[in-house]
Design a protein around this motif. Structure first.
Motif, PDB file in Angstrom:
ATOM      1  N   MET A   1       0.824  -1.192   0.000  1.00  0.00           N
ATOM      2  CA  MET A   1       0.000   0.000   0.000  1.00  0.00           C
ATOM      3  C   MET A   1       0.865   1.252   0.000  1.00  0.00           C
ATOM      4  O   MET A   1       0.592   2.195  -0.705  1.00  0.00           O
ATOM      5  CB  MET A   1      -0.927  -0.025   1.212  1.00  0.00           C
ATOM      6  N   GLN A   2       1.912   1.245   0.843  1.00  0.00           N
ATOM      7  CA  GLN A   2       2.793   2.405   0.907  1.00  0.00           C
ATOM      8  C   GLN A   2       3.534   2.605  -0.411  1.00  0.00           C
ATOM      9  O   GLN A   2       3.756   3.741  -0.839  1.00  0.00           O
ATOM     10  CB  GLN A   2       3.790   2.269   2.046  1.00  0.00           C
TER      11      GLN A   2
ATOM     12  N   ALA B   1       2.423   1.967  -3.377  1.00  0.00           N
ATOM     13  CA  ALA B   1       1.478   2.580  -4.318  1.00  0.00           C
ATOM     14  C   ALA B   1       1.322   4.071  -4.033  1.00  0.00           C
ATOM     15  O   ALA B   1       1.288   4.889  -4.950  1.00  0.00           O
ATOM     16  CB  ALA B   1       0.124   1.875  -4.232  1.00  0.00           C
ATOM     17  N   ALA B   2       1.261   4.431  -2.769  1.00  0.00           N
ATOM     18  CA  ALA B   2       1.134   5.842  -2.398  1.00  0.00           C
ATOM     19  C   ALA B   2       2.390   6.613  -2.807  1.00  0.00           C
ATOM     20  O   ALA B   2       2.306   7.733  -3.307  1.00  0.00           O
ATOM     21  CB  ALA B   2       0.888   5.981  -0.901  1.00  0.00           C
TER      22      ALA B   2
ATOM     23  N   HIS C   1       4.395   5.833  -5.246  1.00  0.00           N
ATOM     24  CA  HIS C   1       4.366   5.925  -6.709  1.00  0.00           C
ATOM     25  C   HIS C   1       3.444   7.060  -7.163  1.00  0.00           C
ATOM     26  O   HIS C   1       3.805   7.836  -8.048  1.00  0.00           O
ATOM     27  CB  HIS C   1       3.920   4.597  -7.322  1.00  0.00           C
ATOM     28  N   LEU C   2       2.271   7.166  -6.569  1.00  0.00           N
ATOM     29  CA  LEU C   2       1.341   8.247  -6.925  1.00  0.00           C
ATOM     30  C   LEU C   2       1.925   9.614  -6.607  1.00  0.00           C
ATOM     31  O   LEU C   2       1.782  10.558  -7.397  1.00  0.00           O
ATOM     32  CB  LEU C   2       0.003   8.062  -6.209  1.00  0.00           C
TER      33      LEU C   2
ATOM     34  N   GLN D   1       4.574  10.392  -9.198  1.00  0.00           N
ATOM     35  CA  GLN D   1       3.930  10.693 -10.473  1.00  0.00           C
ATOM     36  C   GLN D   1       3.368  12.119 -10.463  1.00  0.00           C
ATOM     37  O   GLN D   1       3.499  12.848 -11.436  1.00  0.00           O
ATOM     38  CB  GLN D   1       2.829   9.688 -10.764  1.00  0.00           C
TER      39      GLN D   1
END
Length: 92
Positions: free
Chosen positions: A1-2, A4-5, A7-8, A11
């Motif tokens: 989860m971390q 993905a956060a 990465h966002l 980005q």
């Protein structure tokens, strides 16, 4: 989860840097001196008409360029319009 956060977040930083780069190019075409600063997270406008450097950021969830302590802003999807507003703002 971390992951993905993270990465966002990265980005979004890349998108902000691209938007500021496009704004810088539009300002230069209008004869306004501008340079990317602070790891491409801010745009500094200097030169004629600007008594002090004017700092421009991407704010409001990546939707607007903002300056003057976020009291002024312009939609990020109108780069040419933002460049013109900023040129007018500094008296160019």
């Amino acid at each position: 989860m971390q992951a993905a956060a993270t990465h966002l977040y990265e980005q979004q930083q890349q998108n902000d840097a691209l938007a500021l780069t496009l704004l810088r190019e539009a300002l230069i075409r209008l004869g306004v001196r501008a340079e990317l600063r602070d790891n491409d997270s801010a745009l500094m406008i200097t030169g004629r008409g600007a008594a002090l450097p004017l700092w421009v950021f991407v704010g409001y969830g990546g939707n607007d360029f903002s300056w003057q302590s976020a009291q002024k802003r312009h939609p990020i999807n109108d780069v040419a319009g933002a460049a013109q507003v900023l040129a007018d703002y500094i008296g160019r």
